[in-house]
Motif scaffolding. Structure first.
Motif: not given
Length: 202
Positions: A74-91
């Motif tokens: 995360l320290s290497r992220l800059g404005e414009g960086s693209v990240v993978n996203l996943e919300r926590a599992m739901a029951m």
């Protein structure tokens, strides 16, 4: 708990140093957005907490401490960086991928990337030395939040074959040689190691 199946991509639109870390603002587009303050989201596989959001969660903020920045990419992220996203599992939801905690164990290095055929890519990734004992052929690994199968293990490096679905829906499309990836080893391997260590002590 997460699955390693990336839901969507996000883009960093603001980085602001605060207190003992950095506050990141992400813009994305969730299917069925339902974010709440305090929700857990895997950002490139690192479990972070939503501290503020707007537009039904399609814009949200999270805070990363200096320790988290030290242990992840995360320290290497800059404005414009693209990240993978996943919300926590739901029951009650269907479980795919494998059990992912969002606890990054180290940072791996991309050694090579080669196109095998149409949109099928081969990667070789160098694993930190202290984590290599957890890797076996056909085992599981989470890289930047993506649940992947280890094809081969050679001299501390793992081989990965990424299919078009993975390349299209994750930030793997942007991976380059010498790039750094958050790595979380299979939690089952950790439990087995701990069990064997305790058994040896008895």
């Amino acid at each position: 708990m997460f699955t390693g199946l990336v839901e969507t991509l996000g883009k960093v639109i603001q980085i602001e140093p605060i207190d003992s870390g950095i506050q990141f603002t992400i813009v994305t587009e969730w299917d069925n957005p339902d974010l709440k303050l305090g929700d857990s989201i895997a950002i490139n596989g690192a479990c972070m907490t939503v501290t503020k959001f707007s537009d039904l969660g399609n814009i949200f903020q999270f805070y990363a401490s200096f320790k988290s920045l030290e242990l992840t990419n995360l320290s290497r992220l800059g404005e414009g960086s693209v990240v993978n996203l996943e919300r926590a599992m739901a029951m009650g939801q269907r479980f795919g991928g494998h059990m992912v905690q969002g606890h990054v164990d180290g940072v791996a290095k991309i050694i090579s990337r080669n196109q095998i055929e149409n949109e099928v890519e081969e990667f070789w990734v160098e694993i930190p030395e202290d984590l290599r004992r957890f890797f076996v052929k056909k085992g599981s690994v989470t890289l930047d939040g993506i649940s992947l199968t280890v094809v081969d293990v050679v001299d501390g490096k793992i081989q990965l074959i990424l299919i078009p679905e993975t390349m299209q829906k994750t930030n793997a499309k942007f991976w380059k040689e010498d790039g750094k990836l958050n790595v979380e080893v299979d939690v089952l391997a950790k439990y087995i190691e701990n069990y064997l260590a305790k058994r040896g002590e008895s």
